[in-house]
Enzyme design. Structure first.
Site, mmCIF file in Angstrom:
data_model
loop_
_atom_site.group_PDB
_atom_site.id
_atom_site.type_symbol
_atom_site.label_atom_id
_atom_site.label_comp_id
_atom_site.label_asym_id
_atom_site.label_seq_id
_atom_site.Cartn_x
_atom_site.Cartn_y
_atom_site.Cartn_z
ATOM 1 C CG HIS A 121 34.849 21.752 57.716
ATOM 2 N ND1 HIS A 121 34.882 22.218 59.033
ATOM 3 C CD2 HIS A 121 34.124 22.574 57.072
ATOM 4 C CE1 HIS A 121 34.485 23.613 59.003
ATOM 5 N NE2 HIS A 121 34.048 23.972 57.705
ATOM 6 C CG ASP A 198 31.286 16.919 59.009
ATOM 7 O OD1 ASP A 198 30.179 17.167 58.892
ATOM 8 O OD2 ASP A 198 32.216 17.537 58.798
ATOM 9 C CD GLN A 201 28.301 20.760 52.707
ATOM 10 O OE1 GLN A 201 27.558 20.797 52.075
ATOM 11 N NE2 GLN A 201 29.002 21.855 53.571
ATOM 12 C CE LYS A 224 27.623 23.789 56.975
ATOM 13 N NZ LYS A 224 28.556 24.910 56.113
ATOM 14 C CB CYS A 361 37.027 25.116 57.110
ATOM 15 S SG CYS A 361 36.580 26.760 57.547
#
Length: 406
Positions: A121, A198, A201, A224, A361
């Site tokens: 991302h 990251d 997700q 999220k 993104c």
């Protein structure tokens, strides 16, 4: 897992959009919020609204207890060693930038290497581009396989004894690729580098144990994972956080302020300047309670079942390109031949089906895929196979409509 009973706990899903029952397939962008989270926010503002840490009055004490209680929930949720390793931020983007500014710019020098992947991302690319420009470090990319995965051989051949930072997504927000973080962390550490993950997700969809992964930093967002917007977490190993410099200065994060110099509070407050995101943290705590009551392993298994069902139906459809590996997290990114993804999303929206369309993104990844944009359907604990059936019917409508147009 009783998807129908779970769905009933999300008020927003009980509505029609454009005359059709809503099918929400955009949880990778932001998840919906269960009534428990909404009520936690409402309760705070109705009964306990006050600033934290500073006051000795009853409301201040209640708010502080709830805020720090949420930090402890996060600690247990990701199995951090200490609450001192849990920093509240505005989200994943802010958390990664904190490492880019507070760590990378202070400890990298010319000739050092930062290693990332093309599936990242933008939030896990741009901070490292800027850190490399600021310090003279070199930015390197781990080669990807044709299916959008990476191999450990490629990781080993890219990371060298000059590598100081490896930054990698746990789960690709476009491909659904689940990266082998634990093994990459081991390779990074063998070469004297740290790893920044990251987890935007990752955390919502699988059980994450930061000590088992042995990651040095792990960033994720509340919105999220059924929590509010505007709240996120940076996990960092204590010894690294202690070395890092704050990136925001002012109230709350100080120990002593003189006319010409100041000192900082101990962790974690050293990185939480100003009035913190109190309601957001409390809402995140409620979201963690909700997810843990259901069970992350059950959520992951449910999503795997849904995505496998979708893959089977998609594979049988002519003129449909699916991007990413066969084994993936709970999303499918696709394009219809001859139809722009925005047009696909518009047709689906007319049927009450919410998907995401664009570059997500992830422009470097779009270039790697040789497309300008894609459509993405992302699934979560409140989705069912019926939602997938509706999606397939909507895609068929889009194919027929634009087939007639062209």
């Amino acid at each position: 897992m009783d998807t129908r009973a779970i769905r009933e706990q999300f008020p927003i899903l009980d509505q029609e959009v454009n005359g059709h029952p809503l099918v929400y397939l955009d949880s990778a962008a932001t998840s919906q919020k269960p009534i428990q989270v909404i009520e936690a926010l409402n309760s705070y503002y109705r009964q306990n609204n006050s600033n934290v840490h500073r006051g000795v009055h009853t409301l201040g004490t209640r708010a502080t207890d709830q805020y720090e209680g949420a930090r402890n929930k996060v600690k247990q949720f990701i199995n951090a060693y200490s609450t001192q390793e849990v920093i509240f931020t505005r989200g994943t983007t802010t958390a990664i930038n904190m490492v880019g500014y507070g760590y990378a710019r202070h400890f990298l020098t010319e000739g050092d290497e930062i290693v990332i992947t093309e599936m990242e991302h933008h939030s896990n690319i741009i901070p490292w581009q800027q850190a490399a420009k600021f310090t003279g470090a070199t930015l390197k990319y781990i080669p990807m396989e044709e299916d959008g995965t990476i191999t450990l051989d490629s990781v080993r051949s890219t990371i060298t004894d000059k590598t100081r930072i490896v930054a990698m997504t746990h789960v690709s927000n476009v491909l659904g690729t689940v990266n082998p973080i634990k093994e990459v962390a081991e390779i990074a550490h063998e070469n004297g580098a740290i790893i920044v993950v990251d987890g935007a997700q990752g955390v919502p969809h699988m059980k994450v144990d930061v000590q088992d992964l042995d990651c040095d930093f792990y960033a994720f967002s509340g919105h999220k994972m059924c929590g509010p917007t505007g709240i996120g977490v940076l996990y960092g190993k204590k010894h690294l956080l202690e070395k890092m410099e704050p990136v925001e200065f002012g109230g709350e994060m100080i120990d002593f302020v003189g006319l010409y110099d100041s000192t900082w509070k101990e962790l974690p407050w050293k990185f939480e300047g100003g009035t913190p995101i109190i309601a957001g943290a409390i809402g995140l705590g409620a979201a963690i309670d909700f997810l843990e009551e259901i069970g992350l392993h059950q959520i992951e298994a449910h999503e795997n079942e849904i995505v496998q069902y979708a893959q089977g139906l998609f594979t049988d459809m002519e003129g449909l390109t699916i991007f990413g590996p066969e084994k993936r997290s709970g999303l499918i990114t696709f394009n219809i031949e001859g139809v722009h993804p925005h047009d696909t999303a518009t047709v689906l929206d007319a049927e009450g089906i919410a998907v995401r369309a664009g570059h997500h993104c992830a422009q470097p990844l779009m270039k790697w895929l040789n497309v300008t944009a894609t459509a993405r359907a992302s699934f979560y604990l409140y989705n069912s196979k019926d939602d997938v059936d509706r999606l397939v019917e909507g895609i068929q409508l889009a194919k027929e409509y634009f087939g007639d147009v062209f």
